[in-house]
Design a protein around this motif. Sequence first.
Motif, PDB file in Angstrom:
ATOM      1  N   ASP A 118       3.224  -9.070  14.713  1.00 17.36           N
ATOM      2  CA  ASP A 118       3.825  -9.203  13.337  1.00 17.36           C
ATOM      3  C   ASP A 118       2.752  -8.691  12.242  1.00 17.36           C
ATOM      4  O   ASP A 118       2.781  -8.405  11.301  1.00 17.36           O
ATOM      5  N   GLY A 136      -1.943  -0.112  12.378  1.00 17.69           N
ATOM      6  CA  GLY A 136      -1.132  -1.186  11.706  1.00 17.69           C
ATOM      7  C   GLY A 136      -0.983  -0.643  10.438  1.00 17.69           C
ATOM      8  O   GLY A 136       0.411  -0.748   9.950  1.00 17.69           O
ATOM      9  N   ARG A 139       2.090   1.813  11.141  1.00 23.03           N
ATOM     10  CA  ARG A 139       3.273   1.118  11.443  1.00 23.03           C
ATOM     11  C   ARG A 139       3.926   0.364  10.223  1.00 23.03           C
ATOM     12  O   ARG A 139       4.999  -0.330  10.249  1.00 23.03           O
ATOM     13  N   ILE A 141       2.952  -2.514   9.084  1.00 26.69           N
ATOM     14  CA  ILE A 141       2.837  -4.025   9.384  1.00 26.69           C
ATOM     15  C   ILE A 141       1.940  -4.830   8.429  1.00 26.69           C
ATOM     16  O   ILE A 141       0.910  -4.089   7.917  1.00 26.69           O
ATOM     17  N   VAL A 195       3.860 -10.425   6.079  1.00 27.19           N
ATOM     18  CA  VAL A 195       4.695 -10.581   7.250  1.00 27.19           C
ATOM     19  C   VAL A 195       6.192 -10.758   6.699  1.00 27.19           C
ATOM     20  O   VAL A 195       7.232 -10.330   7.248  1.00 27.19           O
ATOM     21  N   VAL A 198       7.549  -7.791   5.096  1.00 28.03           N
ATOM     22  CA  VAL A 198       8.053  -6.514   6.121  1.00 28.03           C
ATOM     23  C   VAL A 198       9.463  -7.218   6.700  1.00 28.03           C
ATOM     24  O   VAL A 198      10.162  -6.337   7.100  1.00 28.03           O
ATOM     25  N   GLU A 202      12.830  -5.083   6.615  1.00 26.14           N
ATOM     26  CA  GLU A 202      13.491  -4.789   8.057  1.00 26.14           C
ATOM     27  C   GLU A 202      14.797  -5.402   7.992  1.00 26.14           C
ATOM     28  O   GLU A 202      15.845  -4.632   8.478  1.00 26.14           O
TER      29      GLU A 202
END
Length: 352
Positions: A118, A136, A139, A141, A195, A198, A202
């Motif tokens: 994560d 990272g 992506r 993240i 975190v 994100v 999502e």
Amino acid sequence: MNPVVAIIGSAEADRAYTPPVRDPEGAAEAAAALGAELAIQGCHIVVYSSGPEYLERDVVRGYVGSGRAAPGSILVRGRYGKDVGFEEVHRNPALFSVVPESTDDWEVAYYRSLLTADGLLLVGGGRSTFIAGLIGLSRRIAIAPVAAFGGGAEKVWHRLSGEREVATEEEVALLSRPWQPGAAQPVVAALLAQVRRVSEREQASRVAERTASRRTMAGLVTALVLLLLTLATVPLAYAAPTGGWQTIAVLVAAPLLASVWGAIVRNAYDGNGNWLRAAALGSAAGVIAFLLFVAAQLSTNPDLLAGDKARQLVFFVLAIGFIGGFTSEVVYGKLRDQDVTQTSVLPPAGGR
């Protein structure tokens, strides 16, 4: 759900880093403080080696020393029979979850695990730390490169500063500050804020996908119903009295239904969710094409709608209506160019 944070970095005093690692002893103590804060915040961590050259050993030391580590919260992704020599394993084996890699190539376990983490916590480090940071960032993240100790983490921070996708400006500035006592808490807080951000994005993306899927399903069901209604106009046209208003009504309704059907089919084909707009524009385009077609036919046969041939037109107007709705943008383009109006069967003036 406990966030999983991959720990990456090293700070060897006799190793050349680009840029150089500053204060290796301070980096080890910072890693221990970060480990303790991660445990306090309920994070699970992924580590790769217990070797003295890596800072994972110090993070684990602080993580376990906090007294807040949960069973199975330290995931060790190392080589089979190696990389698991943490002192804390013998005293607190329940805290560790060892997933050995069958191959002796450490990069396999290392890079594969980055795809499931994560967040990434980077301190010092060399080329592999820099590559992990780039993964990272690509992506999108959560990532926390502590720039204070140099190394690959500092290079990643420079990239993060110029390519902010998840981290805010304040979080990027925080990660660049000189290390001092108590700095671990805001660094971990910044990582966890990313975190959550994100996760929210999502979740919003999944909700949008489900909504779009439901709209598509509703549109396809509507298109199927319109298809049945459109086909029903064929027997209705032949059941209506010859030359009566009922035939004319069916003749008008057929292309209207067909154009809406075509517009919704095109909308589903393109993946657009604005069904009402598509239906309105498609019906207008289909009706315009139908009127121009009928007008062209009446110019050569004024009694067309009064006889038995009117019901035969239903097959033609169904196709015209569907094509007009399915290609409504083409119809409107031709209207703007005054091209669609050339539908008369008569030749232009002066022609043969």
